[in-house]
Design an enzyme around this catalytic site. Structure first.
Site, PDB file in Angstrom:
ATOM      1  N   GLU A 122       0.827  -1.206   0.000  1.00 47.79           N
ATOM      2  CA  GLU A 122       0.000   0.000   0.000  1.00 47.79           C
ATOM      3  C   GLU A 122       0.862   1.256   0.000  1.00 47.79           C
ATOM      4  OE1 GLU A 122      -2.778  -0.177   3.277  1.00 47.79           O
ATOM      5  OE2 GLU A 122      -3.640  -2.074   2.596  1.00 47.79           O
ATOM      6  N   GLU A 189      -8.627   1.722  -4.511  1.00 47.25           N
ATOM      7  CA  GLU A 189      -9.705   1.393  -3.575  1.00 47.25           C
ATOM      8  C   GLU A 189     -10.474   2.638  -3.148  1.00 47.25           C
ATOM      9  OE1 GLU A 189      -8.672  -1.265  -0.384  1.00 47.25           O
ATOM     10  OE2 GLU A 189     -10.586  -0.959   0.651  1.00 47.25           O
TER      11      GLU A 189
HETATM   12  O1  KIV Z   1      -6.731  -7.194   1.613  1.00 46.68           O
HETATM   13  C1  KIV Z   1      -7.560  -7.085   0.697  1.00 46.68           C
HETATM   14  O2  KIV Z   1      -8.540  -7.842   0.613  1.00 46.68           O
HETATM   15  C2  KIV Z   1      -7.368  -6.030  -0.292  1.00 46.68           C
HETATM   16  C3  KIV Z   1      -8.462  -5.801  -1.281  1.00 46.68           C
HETATM   17  C4  KIV Z   1      -9.616  -5.172  -0.640  1.00 46.68           C
HETATM   18  C5  KIV Z   1      -7.984  -5.038  -2.451  1.00 46.68           C
HETATM   19  O3  KIV Z   1      -6.369  -5.389  -0.273  1.00 46.68           O
END
Ligand code: KIV
Length: 271
Positions: A122, A189
């Site tokens: 991220e 997201e």
């Molecule tokens: O951890 C997860 O499920 C994610 C998705 C929501 C993209 O990062």
């Protein structure tokens, strides 16, 4: 590229080709062998071993507590199940931020110990040194911008991100930076659809949206949301294709009744 059972494996090149040809990419999370097998057999392109396992599997309030060892455990189970899908694993909170050497070591552990095919992390400019260092080892990296749940204590809320011009501009710059650095794809997201479409048009690598509208190159959902198991979580971007919570409840109640009334097992179910 063929898997050990002779099935053609989806690769990062497949996804790039799909973007070029305008074919949408379907991605879902999985965390265990049994469901990953069904997801893979149904023909999904990418399985994300998401750190949402922290919420969905372990019942934590956020994705912050899940550890690298736990992610590797989930990833190994999924790798054992999936013959066709590209398997991407989330680097958990604390395993890559602020220390590119640790980011590389964490990614190498995921690749070696689980057999997965790529990692996801991220952030944009803040984690770019980590992204670049992981890529030096030949490990494919997927970015993740917009709502980044590992930063929940900084945001203070799971609301839509980048509605303001300054944050939208930074997100676009981060997407370009991730592409230039060599990421093969980016998850977007919970951002406005218009911004997600703009980012998708301005970069050459595939974007995968969750709560980012239909102008992206693919979509991702958490499997348990799609199946209607996690019914307490209701953001508008979820589409529930099943209502498994109700069906499971019904099945278990029937079992309890049968046991109590000595309707199970029958003679046919006995030796
Ligand atoms: O951890 C997860 O499920 C994610 C998705 C929501 C993209 O990062």
């Amino acid at each position: 590229m063929a898997s050990s059972k002779g099935v053609t494996r989806v690769t990062t090149n497949t996804l790039q080709k799909m973007k070029l040809e305008g074919e949408k990419i379907a991605m879902l999370t999985s965390y265990d062998y049994s469901l990953a097998k069904l997801v893979d057999m149904a023909g999904i392109d990418v399985i994300l071993v998401g750190d949402s396992a922290s919420n969905v599997m372990a019942g934590h309030e956020t994705t912050v507590p899940i550890t690298l060892d736990q992610m590797i455990y989930h990833a190994t189970s999924v790798v054992n199940a999936a013959q066709r899908s590209l398997i991407v694993v989330d680097l958990p909170f604390g395993s890559y931020q602020g220390d590119s050497k640790e980011a590389l070591n964490s990614s190498i552990r995921i690749m070696k110990e689980s057999g997965a095919h790529a990692v996801k992390l991220e952030g944009g400019s803040e984690v770019i040194d980590s992204v670049k260092r992981i890529l030096t080892a030949g490990i494919p990296v997927m970015g993740h911008l917009g709502l980044t749940p590992q930063s929940i204590y900084k945001f203070g809320t799971y609301t839509v991100r980048a509605k303001e011009e300054r944050e939208a501009q930074k997100l676009l710059e981060d997407a370009k930076l991730l592409e230039e650095s060599g990421c093969f794809s980016i998850v977007l997201e919970k951002i406005p659809s218009a911004l997600a479409t703009n980012v998708t048009e301005q970069i050459n690598i595939p974007t995968i949206g969750i709560g980012a509208g239909s102008g992206v190159d693919g979509q991702v959902l958490v499997l348990h949301d799609l199946l209607g198991i996690t019914v307490d979580f209701n953001p508008r971007f979820i589409r529930r294709y099943l209502n498994l919570e109700k069906d499971i409840d019904k099945a278990i109640k029937s079992y309890i009744k049968d046991v109590r009334e000595v309707n199970f097992p029958s003679d046919d179910e006995s030796y």
